[in-house]
Write a protein that holds these residues in place. Structure first.
Motif, mmCIF file in Angstrom:
data_model
loop_
_atom_site.group_PDB
_atom_site.id
_atom_site.type_symbol
_atom_site.label_atom_id
_atom_site.label_comp_id
_atom_site.label_asym_id
_atom_site.label_seq_id
_atom_site.Cartn_x
_atom_site.Cartn_y
_atom_site.Cartn_z
ATOM 1 N N GLY A 1 2.292 -47.444 20.260
ATOM 2 C CA GLY A 1 1.118 -47.121 18.608
ATOM 3 C C GLY A 1 1.626 -48.249 17.511
ATOM 4 O O GLY A 1 1.925 -47.685 16.670
ATOM 5 N N GLY A 2 2.897 -48.849 17.708
ATOM 6 C CA GLY A 2 3.301 -49.299 16.898
ATOM 7 C C GLY A 2 2.429 -50.685 16.113
ATOM 8 O O GLY A 2 1.158 -51.065 17.387
ATOM 9 N N MET A 3 3.005 -51.437 15.350
ATOM 10 C CA MET A 3 2.229 -52.588 15.376
ATOM 11 C C MET A 3 2.467 -53.799 15.276
ATOM 12 O O MET A 3 3.815 -54.238 15.216
ATOM 13 N N MET B 1 -5.540 -52.741 16.632
ATOM 14 C CA MET B 1 -5.629 -51.488 16.158
ATOM 15 C C MET B 1 -5.256 -51.143 14.230
ATOM 16 O O MET B 1 -4.490 -52.209 14.043
ATOM 17 N N ASP B 2 -6.284 -50.326 14.078
ATOM 18 C CA ASP B 2 -5.804 -50.041 12.116
ATOM 19 C C ASP B 2 -4.569 -49.476 12.695
ATOM 20 O O ASP B 2 -4.670 -48.503 12.665
ATOM 21 N N HIS B 3 -2.937 -48.986 11.543
ATOM 22 C CA HIS B 3 -2.543 -48.339 11.074
ATOM 23 C C HIS B 3 -2.860 -47.957 9.261
ATOM 24 O O HIS B 3 -2.308 -48.486 8.827
ATOM 25 N N PRO B 4 -3.812 -48.262 8.710
ATOM 26 C CA PRO B 4 -4.366 -47.815 7.274
ATOM 27 C C PRO B 4 -2.678 -46.866 6.240
ATOM 28 O O PRO B 4 -3.105 -47.425 5.668
ATOM 29 N N THR B 5 -2.638 -45.651 6.853
ATOM 30 C CA THR B 5 -2.052 -44.838 6.340
ATOM 31 C C THR B 5 -0.853 -44.688 6.970
ATOM 32 O O THR B 5 -0.236 -43.520 6.716
ATOM 33 N N SER C 1 4.267 -53.826 24.152
ATOM 34 C CA SER C 1 4.652 -52.380 25.177
ATOM 35 C C SER C 1 5.557 -51.483 23.296
ATOM 36 O O SER C 1 4.108 -50.237 23.287
ATOM 37 N N ILE C 2 4.918 -52.130 22.310
ATOM 38 C CA ILE C 2 4.859 -51.798 21.130
ATOM 39 C C ILE C 2 4.128 -51.283 20.391
ATOM 40 O O ILE C 2 3.043 -49.906 19.894
ATOM 41 N N GLN C 3 2.435 -52.071 21.058
ATOM 42 C CA GLN C 3 1.586 -51.727 20.111
ATOM 43 C C GLN C 3 0.433 -50.843 21.639
ATOM 44 O O GLN C 3 0.131 -49.963 21.150
ATOM 45 N N GLY D 1 7.792 -45.757 19.319
ATOM 46 C CA GLY D 1 6.429 -46.201 19.467
ATOM 47 C C GLY D 1 5.969 -46.348 18.093
ATOM 48 O O GLY D 1 5.884 -47.361 17.436
ATOM 49 N N GLU D 2 4.843 -45.450 17.764
ATOM 50 C CA GLU D 2 4.263 -45.640 16.415
ATOM 51 C C GLU D 2 4.810 -45.863 15.793
ATOM 52 O O GLU D 2 3.760 -46.907 14.178
ATOM 53 N N ARG D 3 5.850 -45.902 15.187
ATOM 54 C CA ARG D 3 7.065 -46.151 14.198
ATOM 55 C C ARG D 3 7.703 -47.354 13.790
ATOM 56 O O ARG D 3 8.022 -47.849 13.029
#
Length: 195
Positions: free
Chosen positions: A148-150, A1-5, A143-145, A122-124
């Protein structure tokens, strides 16, 4: 999963055998501009009395302490899970401590922290799984992934004990796998919310 911004809220570090040295290397490599709250679960014997400031040499802009029940997470703080307690993050960004049964023979358990962070943030959140001699942390990191998390895992070939990183790699494909130096370099590129 990419999290560029992406903008994250917390950094979670989990380790067991060999973890103190691995965590210290990451802490020592963080940029002076890195202010995110850091939450650490390091497996230690329940009878082991911990003074966090004696265990880790920390960046000058940080304070370090054991996480307290109902305490709110703050930037520029490193929180260590107390020995003998599971540490969770609630939806209001406070901690809760519990003496529920050990998980993977461990209390505190990485899975408990990671799974609670996935539910509440979540993603934070950024979860990092390091060296260790059991499978704790693998399902929680997944679970973090899923939330939506890194997710980041230490290269098993570098880890003092490869079982924990390998358990994660056998379970799912983390966002990033690398050496401690690689992980630190990547962390320094992330944007974190500073409240």
């Amino acid at each position: 999963m990419d999290h560029p911004t992406a903008k994250f809220k917390v950094l979670l570090l989990g380790a067991s055998a060999g973890g103190i040295a691995a965590i210290q290397k990451i802490l020592s490599s963080l940029s002076v501009n890195f202010f995110a709250p850091i939450i650490v679960v390091q497996h230690l014997p329940e009878s082991f009395a911990v003074n966090p400031s004696l265990v880790f040499k920390i960046p000058k802009n940080y304070s370090i302490m054991e996480a307290g029940d109902k305490e709110f997470i703050e930037a520029r703080h490193i929180y260590l899970a107390p020995s003998g307690y599971h540490l969770s993050i609630e939806r209001d960004s406070s901690f809760s401590l519990a003496q529920d049964e050990p998980l993977h023979y461990c209390r505190p358990s990485l899975d408990v922290l990671f799974e609670s962070a996935a539910r509440s943030l979540g993603e934070r959140c950024v979860g990092v799984l390091l060296t260790g001699a059991n499978a704790d942390g693998a399902s929680g990191l997944r679970s973090i992934q899923k939330a939506g998390g890194m997710t980041m895992v230490q290269d098993p070939h570098e880890a003092e004990s490869s079982m924990m990183p390998l358990a994660a790699l056998e379970l799912f494909r983390p966002d990033f796998v690398g050496t401690l130096e690689d992980i630190s370099r990547r962390l320094n590129t992330f944007q974190f919310e500073v409240e």
